[in-house]
Design an enzyme around this catalytic site. Sequence first.
Site, short mmCIF file in Angstrom:
data_model
loop_
_atom_site.label_atom_id
_atom_site.label_comp_id
_atom_site.label_asym_id
_atom_site.label_seq_id
_atom_site.Cartn_x
_atom_site.Cartn_y
_atom_site.Cartn_z
N ALA A 60 39.42 70.77 67.95
CA ALA A 60 40.09 69.60 68.50
C ALA A 60 40.46 69.95 69.95
O ALA A 60 40.54 71.13 70.31
CB ALA A 60 41.34 69.29 67.69
N GLY A 103 38.68 72.26 64.48
CA GLY A 103 38.12 70.97 64.10
C GLY A 103 36.60 70.98 64.02
O GLY A 103 36.01 70.24 63.24
N GLU A 106 35.81 72.31 60.72
CA GLU A 106 36.26 71.34 59.72
C GLU A 106 35.30 70.16 59.59
O GLU A 106 35.00 69.70 58.49
CB GLU A 106 37.67 70.86 60.08
CG GLU A 106 38.68 71.98 59.96
CD GLU A 106 40.05 71.60 60.53
OE1 GLU A 106 40.13 71.37 61.76
OE2 GLU A 106 41.01 71.53 59.77
N GLU A 126 43.56 78.03 64.54
CA GLU A 126 44.76 77.25 64.88
C GLU A 126 46.03 78.10 64.89
O GLU A 126 46.94 77.85 65.66
CB GLU A 126 44.92 76.07 63.91
CG GLU A 126 43.88 74.97 64.07
CD GLU A 126 42.62 75.19 63.25
OE1 GLU A 126 42.39 76.31 62.74
OE2 GLU A 126 41.84 74.23 63.13
N1 CAA Z 1 40.03 72.18 73.55
C1 CAA Z 1 39.97 71.90 74.87
N2 CAA Z 1 39.19 72.59 75.73
C2 CAA Z 1 38.45 73.60 75.22
C3 CAA Z 1 38.47 73.94 73.87
C4 CAA Z 1 39.31 73.17 73.00
N3 CAA Z 1 39.36 73.38 71.69
N4 CAA Z 1 37.63 74.98 73.67
C5 CAA Z 1 37.11 75.28 74.86
N5 CAA Z 1 37.60 74.44 75.81
C6 CAA Z 1 37.29 74.43 77.24
C7 CAA Z 1 37.97 75.57 77.96
O1 CAA Z 1 39.31 75.26 78.24
C8 CAA Z 1 37.11 75.70 79.19
O2 CAA Z 1 37.45 74.68 80.07
P1 CAA Z 1 37.70 75.02 81.66
O3 CAA Z 1 36.34 75.45 82.12
O4 CAA Z 1 38.15 73.72 82.21
O5 CAA Z 1 38.69 76.13 81.69
C9 CAA Z 1 35.72 75.39 78.67
O6 CAA Z 1 35.91 74.67 77.44
C10 CAA Z 1 34.91 76.62 78.34
O7 CAA Z 1 35.67 77.45 77.48
P2 CAA Z 1 35.99 78.99 77.81
O8 CAA Z 1 36.00 79.24 79.27
O9 CAA Z 1 37.21 79.36 77.03
O10 CAA Z 1 34.67 79.66 77.18
P3 CAA Z 1 34.54 81.12 76.56
O11 CAA Z 1 33.08 81.31 76.33
O12 CAA Z 1 35.28 82.12 77.36
O13 CAA Z 1 35.29 81.03 75.13
C11 CAA Z 1 35.85 80.02 73.03
C12 CAA Z 1 34.78 80.20 74.12
C13 CAA Z 1 36.08 81.34 72.30
C14 CAA Z 1 35.30 78.99 72.05
C15 CAA Z 1 37.17 79.54 73.66
O14 CAA Z 1 36.92 78.43 74.49
C16 CAA Z 1 38.21 79.14 72.66
O15 CAA Z 1 38.87 79.98 72.07
N6 CAA Z 1 38.40 77.81 72.47
C17 CAA Z 1 39.45 77.28 71.61
C18 CAA Z 1 39.11 77.47 70.16
C19 CAA Z 1 40.22 76.94 69.29
O16 CAA Z 1 41.32 77.45 69.30
N7 CAA Z 1 39.92 75.89 68.52
C20 CAA Z 1 40.92 75.26 67.65
C21 CAA Z 1 41.49 74.07 68.33
S1 CAA Z 1 42.85 73.39 67.45
C22 CAA Z 1 42.17 72.45 66.24
O17 CAA Z 1 40.97 72.33 66.11
C23 CAA Z 1 43.19 71.75 65.37
C24 CAA Z 1 42.63 71.19 64.10
O18 CAA Z 1 42.42 71.83 63.12
C25 CAA Z 1 42.41 69.80 64.02
#
Ligand code: CAA
Length: 252
Positions: A60, A103, A106, A126
Site C-alpha cells: 500500500a 498490500g 496480499e 508492515e
Molecule cells: N509506498 C510508497 N512508496 C513506495 C513504496 C510504498 N509501499 N515502496 C516503494 N516506494 C517508493 C519509494 O519511496 C521510492 O520513491 P522515491 O524514489 O520517491 O524515494 C521508490 O518507490 C523506489 O523505492 P526505493 O528507493 O525504496 O527502492 P529500493 O530498491 O531501494 O527498495 C523496497 C525497494 C525494498 C521494496 C523498498 O522500497 C521498500 O521497503 N518499500 C516499502 C515496502 C513496504 O513496507 N510495504 C508495506 C507497505 S504497508 C502496507 O502494504 C499495508 C497493508 O497491509 C495494507
Amino acid sequence: METSVTGRVAVIRLHRPKALNALNSTLMHEVVTAAESFDADPEIGCIVLLGSERAFAAGADIKEMQSKTYADVHGGDLFTEWDRFAAVRTPTLAAVAGYALGGGCEVAMMCDVLLAADTAQFGQPEITLGTIPGIGGSQRLTRAVGKAKAMEMCLTGRRMGAEEAERAGLVSRIVPAADLETEAMTTAQTIASQSLPVAMLAKEAVNRAFESTLAEGVRFERRVFHATFATEDRAEGMSAFVEKRTPNFRHR
Ligand code: CAA
C-alpha cells in the site's frame, strides 16, 4: 494501470513505476473496478494481474497513509474496497516478479493461482512501519504457509524468496523471470478455455475449504458437483471425451 484482452483472457497490469507499483487509492480503485467489469463480462474466462520486472507491488502507498489518523482509516474503512476484488467469481491469476510486499503480497494472495518468477520476494513488512497487514495478509498468509512462517514474517518483516514460497505452498510454480508473462498467459488461456460457469463453481468449492469444516466442505462440493449436471458444458465435456474430440464449451 493498463488493461488488455487477448481472446478470453483479460490482463490488468499494475503500472506505477516511480513507486514500485505501490497501491495508492487511485490504483486500488482502478484495479478493483477493472476486475469487477471483467468479472461481469461472460466473454472473459480468466483475469491476470501483472506487475513489472522489478515489482509486482511494494505495498500500500506509505506516503498516502503517512498522515492519516485512526478516524480517517476507521471512518473511511480503508482498504475495504479490496474485498470486492476478492469477491470476483471469474478465476484470477497473479504473476509475481520482484517485490510483492505488504498490500502487494496480499493482493497476489487474493488471486486463485499465484505464479512466481525466480526473482519474486514476498513479505508482510508492515510491522517495521508500526502497523500490521490490512488487506488480509495475516489471514491468507497463515492459511497458505502455516503459522510458523506467517508469524515470523508478520513479526519480523522477513521476506520469502520464490523457492521458499514454493516449498511453503504460497505459490503454485516458479518460472524463470523471462518466461513469467508467457507462462501466465498460457496458464490463463488454459483456465479460460474451460467452461466458465463450471470454473466458477470449482473456484468456489476450493475457496470453501478455507471457510468450513471438512464435512461441510465435502457436502458443499457434492451438491456443486451435482449442480454441474445442470449445465450444457458438462454434457458437452463428457460427450467430447467419449467421442474422442475436443469439447466445445459454450459457457452455459
Ligand atoms: N509506498 C510508497 N512508496 C513506495 C513504496 C510504498 N509501499 N515502496 C516503494 N516506494 C517508493 C519509494 O519511496 C521510492 O520513491 P522515491 O524514489 O520517491 O524515494 C521508490 O518507490 C523506489 O523505492 P526505493 O528507493 O525504496 O527502492 P529500493 O530498491 O531501494 O527498495 C523496497 C525497494 C525494498 C521494496 C523498498 O522500497 C521498500 O521497503 N518499500 C516499502 C515496502 C513496504 O513496507 N510495504 C508495506 C507497505 S504497508 C502496507 O502494504 C499495508 C497493508 O497491509 C495494507
